[in-house]
Design an enzyme around this catalytic site. Structure first.
Site, PDB file in Angstrom:
ATOM      1  N   ARG A 107      -2.981 -14.304   1.363  1.00  0.00           N
ATOM      2  CA  ARG A 107      -2.827 -12.875   1.601  1.00  0.00           C
ATOM      3  C   ARG A 107      -3.663 -12.133   0.566  1.00  0.00           C
ATOM      4  O   ARG A 107      -3.489 -12.331  -0.637  1.00  0.00           O
ATOM      5  CB  ARG A 107      -1.368 -12.475   1.470  1.00  0.00           C
ATOM      6  CG  ARG A 107      -1.212 -10.990   1.600  1.00  0.00           C
ATOM      7  CD  ARG A 107       0.225 -10.560   1.442  1.00  0.00           C
ATOM      8  NE  ARG A 107       0.318  -9.147   1.749  1.00  0.00           N
ATOM      9  CZ  ARG A 107       0.966  -8.265   0.988  1.00  0.00           C
ATOM     10  NH1 ARG A 107       1.588  -8.665  -0.097  1.00  0.00           N
ATOM     11  NH2 ARG A 107       0.997  -6.996   1.319  1.00  0.00           N
ATOM     12  N   GLU A 116       4.586 -12.075   8.526  1.00  0.00           N
ATOM     13  CA  GLU A 116       3.211 -12.025   8.029  1.00  0.00           C
ATOM     14  C   GLU A 116       2.690 -13.419   7.693  1.00  0.00           C
ATOM     15  O   GLU A 116       1.520 -13.717   7.907  1.00  0.00           O
ATOM     16  CB  GLU A 116       3.135 -11.091   6.811  1.00  0.00           C
ATOM     17  CG  GLU A 116       3.248  -9.631   7.232  1.00  0.00           C
ATOM     18  CD  GLU A 116       3.600  -8.678   6.105  1.00  0.00           C
ATOM     19  OE1 GLU A 116       4.732  -8.769   5.579  1.00  0.00           O
ATOM     20  OE2 GLU A 116       2.761  -7.838   5.758  1.00  0.00           O
ATOM     21  N   ARG A 158       7.689   5.551  -3.294  1.00  0.00           N
ATOM     22  CA  ARG A 158       6.455   6.339  -3.141  1.00  0.00           C
ATOM     23  C   ARG A 158       6.737   7.619  -2.360  1.00  0.00           C
ATOM     24  O   ARG A 158       7.489   7.609  -1.394  1.00  0.00           O
ATOM     25  CB  ARG A 158       5.388   5.536  -2.385  1.00  0.00           C
ATOM     26  CG  ARG A 158       4.938   4.289  -3.096  1.00  0.00           C
ATOM     27  CD  ARG A 158       3.749   3.674  -2.339  1.00  0.00           C
ATOM     28  NE  ARG A 158       3.476   2.323  -2.793  1.00  0.00           N
ATOM     29  CZ  ARG A 158       3.541   1.244  -2.005  1.00  0.00           C
ATOM     30  NH1 ARG A 158       3.850   1.348  -0.719  1.00  0.00           N
ATOM     31  NH2 ARG A 158       3.277   0.053  -2.508  1.00  0.00           N
ATOM     32  N   ASN A 171       0.892 -16.068  -1.275  1.00  0.00           N
ATOM     33  CA  ASN A 171       0.880 -14.640  -1.585  1.00  0.00           C
ATOM     34  C   ASN A 171       1.012 -14.542  -3.102  1.00  0.00           C
ATOM     35  O   ASN A 171       2.106 -14.666  -3.644  1.00  0.00           O
ATOM     36  CB  ASN A 171       2.038 -13.946  -0.865  1.00  0.00           C
ATOM     37  CG  ASN A 171       2.056 -12.449  -1.120  1.00  0.00           C
ATOM     38  OD1 ASN A 171       1.278 -11.930  -1.933  1.00  0.00           O
ATOM     39  ND2 ASN A 171       2.942 -11.753  -0.442  1.00  0.00           N
ATOM     40  N   HIS A 189      -0.556  -3.120   5.773  1.00  0.00           N
ATOM     41  CA  HIS A 189       0.399  -3.737   6.714  1.00  0.00           C
ATOM     42  C   HIS A 189      -0.303  -4.227   7.978  1.00  0.00           C
ATOM     43  O   HIS A 189       0.338  -4.448   9.009  1.00  0.00           O
ATOM     44  CB  HIS A 189       1.518  -2.752   7.129  1.00  0.00           C
ATOM     45  CG  HIS A 189       2.456  -2.402   6.021  1.00  0.00           C
ATOM     46  ND1 HIS A 189       3.048  -1.159   5.891  1.00  0.00           N
ATOM     47  CD2 HIS A 189       2.916  -3.126   4.973  1.00  0.00           C
ATOM     48  CE1 HIS A 189       3.820  -1.137   4.828  1.00  0.00           C
ATOM     49  NE2 HIS A 189       3.758  -2.318   4.245  1.00  0.00           N
TER      50      HIS A 189
END
Ligand code: ADP
Length: 374
Positions: free
Chosen positions: A68, A361, A218, A8, A157
């Site tokens: 990723r 993940e 956010r 990642n 996601h």
């Protein structure tokens, strides 16, 4: 030999894991930080990858490398083996994710040089949501303009949502294809997805991860007219507005801290802004659970996952309170059990199974990479 090296890569960091997806085990993991900065772990991604290669040692027996990649646009609806053409395609999507995709590509290039003899596989955060019907992904703006600039809902996601919905079906011993699931991926970044029979049919994040739930920093949903309005009355330019909504809003904007644990501590001390921020956060989650129950025409399973979803019994209980009319109930003892395991937190024999499924993940990326490398 079934080990997958999972990468990642960010703009200034490389997170990596060596995973055995068949056994479901992580063999080792690590992070290189502050790439290119004075005192950082490496000067650039190439040097970083050489350091990682040394850390893995000569006996790592890597069968594939899984990467990723944040944005796969409308081009990638599944993971792909990386070649030069795929790299060029990902590069074309840079404008959609200018902070992430170029950094992901730096990692891919460096890893291909470090591991030249094994297949590299790109796994996209957006891919799982490509199954959404057009009425869910198309925004009601000028069609020609939107299509020219690739403006639509993509969702994120996806790797996590795919993983936890499959695990949920396995946990329940029921066929994935029969289940209507609502997945609450509640971390720093947070989203909700409606999954019908294993396919994403709607999700709360949009063109970018800004849309939908209230997050750590956010804003999530707001009236888009707020952007030009604030530009005018507060004299903010587009870059400042972008930073305001992505980096200084959400829990941080409402309370001064973006970490849910700190907000809850403050709320426990009756700090009014913290209590109110939690109420706003829960209100938005509930809004989407109701919406997705309607979109799905019912719900069989609600899945909580990610940092907040896995570790926060109080928020799980309070977001589900008032949803009894949908058949959703929480068993307080099960909900409060401190556990890392996949578990049911609804009472037995309820119309809706409420589950906590820890996401993984990296394991999902490793599985997909090995399947393609196979
Ligand atoms: P990211 O989106 O960065 O991957 P995470 O899934 O790690 O985020 O979630 C981060 C959020 O989860 C933070 O708001 C944090 O407060 C919360 N969280 C993480 N771990 C725990 C824990 N053990 N107990 C309570 N809250 C936690």
């Amino acid at each position: 030999m079934s080990r997958v090296f999972v990468v990642n890569s960010g703009s200034s960091s490389i997170k990596y894991q060596l995973v055995d997806p068949v056994a479901g085990e992580t063999i080792l993991s690590g992070t290189l930080q502050r790439l290119g900065e004075p005192g950082g772990d490496a000067a650039n991604h190439d040097e970083g990858m050489r350091i990682v290669l040394e850390r893995l040692g000569p006996d790592a027996e890597v069968a594939a490398v899984g990467h990723r990649v944040v944005h796969g646009g409308a081009r990638f609806d599944r993971a792909v083996v990386v070649d030069d053409a795929v790299i060029a395609e990902i590069e074309k999507l840079n404008e959609l994710a200018p902070l992430h995709n170029p950094a992901n590509l730096d990692g891919i290039r460096a890893a291909r040089a470090a591991f030249p003899d094994v297949p590299h596989v790109a796994v996209f955060d957006t891919a799982f949501h490509q199954s959404m019907p057009e009425e869910a992904w198309r925004y009601a703006i000028d069609r020609e303009l939107a299509d020219r600039h690739a403006v639509r809902r993509y969702g994120f996601h996806g790797t996590s949502v795919k993983y936890v919905t499959e695990r949920a079906a396995a946990f329940l011993g029921r066929p994935l294809g029969e289940l209507k699931q609502i997945v609450l991926h509640l971390g720093n970044g947070a989203s909700i997805t409606a999954v019908d029979g294993g396919r994403s049919v709607d999700t709360s994040m949009g063109l970018t991860p800004l849309e939908g739930l209230v997050m750590g920093t956010r804003s999530g949903d707001l009236d888009p007219a707020i952007v030009p309005y604030l530009g005018r009355v507060a004299d903010l330019d587009l870059g400042e507005l972008d930073a305001l909504l992505n980096k200084r809003s959400g829990l941080l904007g409402l309370t001064g801290t973006g970490d849910m644990r700190d907000v809850q501590r403050a709320a426990a001390e009756s700090e009014p802004h913290a209590e109110q921020a939690l109420a706003i956060w829960r209100h938005r989650v509930k809004h989407y659970v109701g919406a997705y129950a309607a979109i799905l025409g019912g719900v069989d399973v609600v899945v909580f996952t990610a940092g907040i979803g896995e570790n926060n019994p109080l928020l799980r209980r309070r977001t589900m309170t008032g949803l009894e009319f949908l058949g959703i109930r929480i068993d307080d003892d099960r909900n409060e059990l401190d556990s890392r395991a996949e578990r049911r937190i609804s009472p037995d024999r309820q119309p809706v199974e409420v589950l906590v499924i820890p996401t993984d993940e990296e394991l999902e990326i490793a599985k997909q990479a090995l399947a393609l490398a196979g």
